[in-house]
Design an enzyme around this catalytic site. Structure first.
Site, PDB file in Angstrom:
ATOM      1  CB  ALA A   1      -8.386   7.815   1.966  1.00  0.00           C
ATOM      2  CB  ALA A   2      -3.822   4.397  -0.252  1.00  0.00           C
ATOM      3  N   GLY A   3      -4.451   7.346  -1.747  1.00  0.00           N
ATOM      4  CA  GLY A   3      -4.031   8.283  -2.570  1.00  0.00           C
ATOM      5  C   GLY A   3      -3.955   9.656  -2.056  1.00  0.00           C
ATOM      6  CG  ASP A   4      -7.604  11.554  -0.588  1.00  0.00           C
ATOM      7  OD1 ASP A   4      -7.474  12.012  -1.642  1.00  0.00           O
ATOM      8  OD2 ASP A   4      -8.639  10.991  -0.058  1.00  0.00           O
TER       9      ASP A   4
HETATM   10  P1  ADP Z   1      -5.247   5.627  -5.230  1.00  0.00           P
HETATM   11  O1  ADP Z   1      -5.503   5.340  -3.806  1.00  0.00           O
HETATM   12  O2  ADP Z   1      -5.314   7.038  -5.452  1.00  0.00           O
HETATM   13  O3  ADP Z   1      -5.913   4.504  -6.048  1.00  0.00           O
HETATM   14  P2  ADP Z   1      -2.852   4.122  -5.180  1.00  0.00           P
HETATM   15  O4  ADP Z   1      -3.403   2.971  -4.892  1.00  0.00           O
HETATM   16  O5  ADP Z   1      -1.771   3.987  -6.101  1.00  0.00           O
HETATM   17  O6  ADP Z   1      -3.781   5.331  -5.351  1.00  0.00           O
HETATM   18  O7  ADP Z   1      -2.081   4.281  -3.617  1.00  0.00           O
HETATM   19  C1  ADP Z   1      -1.262   5.462  -3.480  1.00  0.00           C
HETATM   20  C2  ADP Z   1      -0.110   5.332  -2.607  1.00  0.00           C
HETATM   21  O8  ADP Z   1      -0.420   4.811  -1.535  1.00  0.00           O
HETATM   22  C3  ADP Z   1       0.697   4.487  -3.532  1.00  0.00           C
HETATM   23  O9  ADP Z   1       1.665   5.252  -4.371  1.00  0.00           O
HETATM   24  C4  ADP Z   1       1.663   3.998  -2.464  1.00  0.00           C
HETATM   25  O10 ADP Z   1       2.734   4.742  -1.907  1.00  0.00           O
HETATM   26  C5  ADP Z   1       0.848   3.717  -1.359  1.00  0.00           C
HETATM   27  N1  ADP Z   1      -0.168   2.464  -1.409  1.00  0.00           N
HETATM   28  C6  ADP Z   1      -0.866   2.134  -1.792  1.00  0.00           C
HETATM   29  N2  ADP Z   1      -1.579   0.794  -1.677  1.00  0.00           N
HETATM   30  C7  ADP Z   1      -0.271   0.289  -0.840  1.00  0.00           C
HETATM   31  C8  ADP Z   1       0.171  -1.196  -0.722  1.00  0.00           C
HETATM   32  N3  ADP Z   1      -0.813  -2.174  -0.779  1.00  0.00           N
HETATM   33  N4  ADP Z   1       1.228  -1.260   0.193  1.00  0.00           N
HETATM   34  C9  ADP Z   1       2.201  -0.266   0.113  1.00  0.00           C
HETATM   35  N5  ADP Z   1       1.799   1.077  -0.161  1.00  0.00           N
HETATM   36  C10 ADP Z   1       0.655   1.380  -1.009  1.00  0.00           C
END
Ligand code: ADP
Length: 307
Positions: free
Chosen positions: A249-252
């Site tokens: 849920a980082a993307g969310d």
């Molecule tokens: P999704 O979760 O949709 O696959 P991402 O992995 O690109 O998308 O993560 C979404 C956003 O969360 C990234 O654009 C960034 O801002 C943040 N993010 C994700 N993983 C990390 C990490 N390991 N360190 C710092 N920020 C992160």
């Protein structure tokens, strides 16, 4: 502050941890079981609620225990519930997730009530939706409904953010309505058919989406942060450095952060930076919604990073 609306899925995640996955026909004993509210729509709404946004949720739950639990969860996160319907004769959306000792998983999703979010439901909720300014969509409700709602909202002059997840190919008409699309790398490749090996490929894929009618492409890039691609610009907005524990849920969280910053009147690059912070913080603890930060936490985090 502008008013936000999330149109999307509400799922209960049923998580079983096992030493190893069972073979077909085999019964094994698992280690632990827990339920977590999830679904991309619910995740984005809860992240917005935590930040203190005024957020209306448009979605459906089943008339079952999971539906009841989910409603409590939405209430606890200050989400406006007038657009959440408990649908008779169908289960709540669920995801059965098995995780083995190596962290590998098997997931089965049953859309249940999410599959009943139809055109008539949008029509019924239109008086509530009309009062909102910024709209967030994902792809866990019927695509016909997403397109129908977007076209109505576009005519009404609203701002539309699309998180094209889970990854799938989309009909061209969708793109004409989208102000901001926020694919991660896999979703970008699926949408455009372009394999992304470097930033030139990313730029090409971004322009593919712009040609289809999207106004702004915000390509999420994990710890690298995100890239803004428009017809004239290509800007890298670097991510924050954190010790990531669980990127669920980082993307969310990113999408919620972006919408929240836009609603506060921030410019686009500044909004992406804020979104990077919310996304980064959400990776520092286990779980989807449990790790989503409050506005205070985000401000403290950004303050610390600038020191
Ligand atoms: P999704 O979760 O949709 O696959 P991402 O992995 O690109 O998308 O993560 C979404 C956003 O969360 C990234 O654009 C960034 O801002 C943040 N993010 C994700 N993983 C990390 C990490 N390991 N360190 C710092 N920020 C992160």
């Amino acid at each position: 502050m502008k008013k936000i609306c999330v149109v999307g899925s509400l799922n209960m995640d049923l998580v079983v941890t096992v030493d190893r996955f069972p073979q077909p026909g085999e019964t094994i004993t698992g280690r632990e079981f827990a339920t977590y509210p999830g679904g991309k729509g619910g995740n984005q709404a809860v992240a917005l609620g935590r930040l203190g946004a005024d957020v209306l949720m448009i979605g459906k739950l089943g008339n079952d225990l999971f539906g009841e639990q989910y409603l409590v969860n939405l209430k606890e996160n200050s989400i406006v519930l007038d657009g959440v319907k408990v649908e008779e004769g169908v289960s709540s959306g669920i995801a059965v997730i098995e995780v083995d000792s190596t962290g590998e998983n098997h997931i089965v999703i049953v859309p249940g009530a999410n599959g009943k979010v139809d055109r008539a439901f949008i029509e019924g909720n239109w008086p509530l939706m009309e009062q909102r300014d910024i709209f967030l969509f994902q792809l866990e409700i019927p695509i016909d409904t997403v397109l129908y709602a977007m076209e109505k909202l576009k005519k009404a002059g609203k701002t539309i953010i699309l998180d094209p997840a889970p990854a799938r190919i989309l009909p061209d008409e969708i793109f004409l309505n989208v102000d901001y699309i926020t694919p991660n790398e896999t979703e970008m490749e699926t949408l455009t058919g372009i394999r992304i090996k470097d930033v030139d490929d990313l730029k090409e894929a971004g322009h593919w989406l712009i040609k289809k009618g999207v106004k702004n492409v915000i390509a999420k890039a994990g710890k690298k942060g995100a890239y803004l691609i428009t017809s004239d610009d290509f800007v890298h907005v670097p991510g924050f450095s954190v010790k990531a524990v669980d990127t669920t849920a980082a993307g969310d969280s990113f999408n919620a952060g972006f919408a929240f910053a836009l609603a506060q009147g921030k410019e686009i690059i500044e909004s992406i930076r804020f979104a990077n912070a919310v996304g980064a913080i959400s990776t520092t603890a286990k779980g989807a919604q449990s790790a989503m930060p409050s506005l205070k936490q985000v401000e403290a985090f950004i303050g610390q990073q600038m020191r």
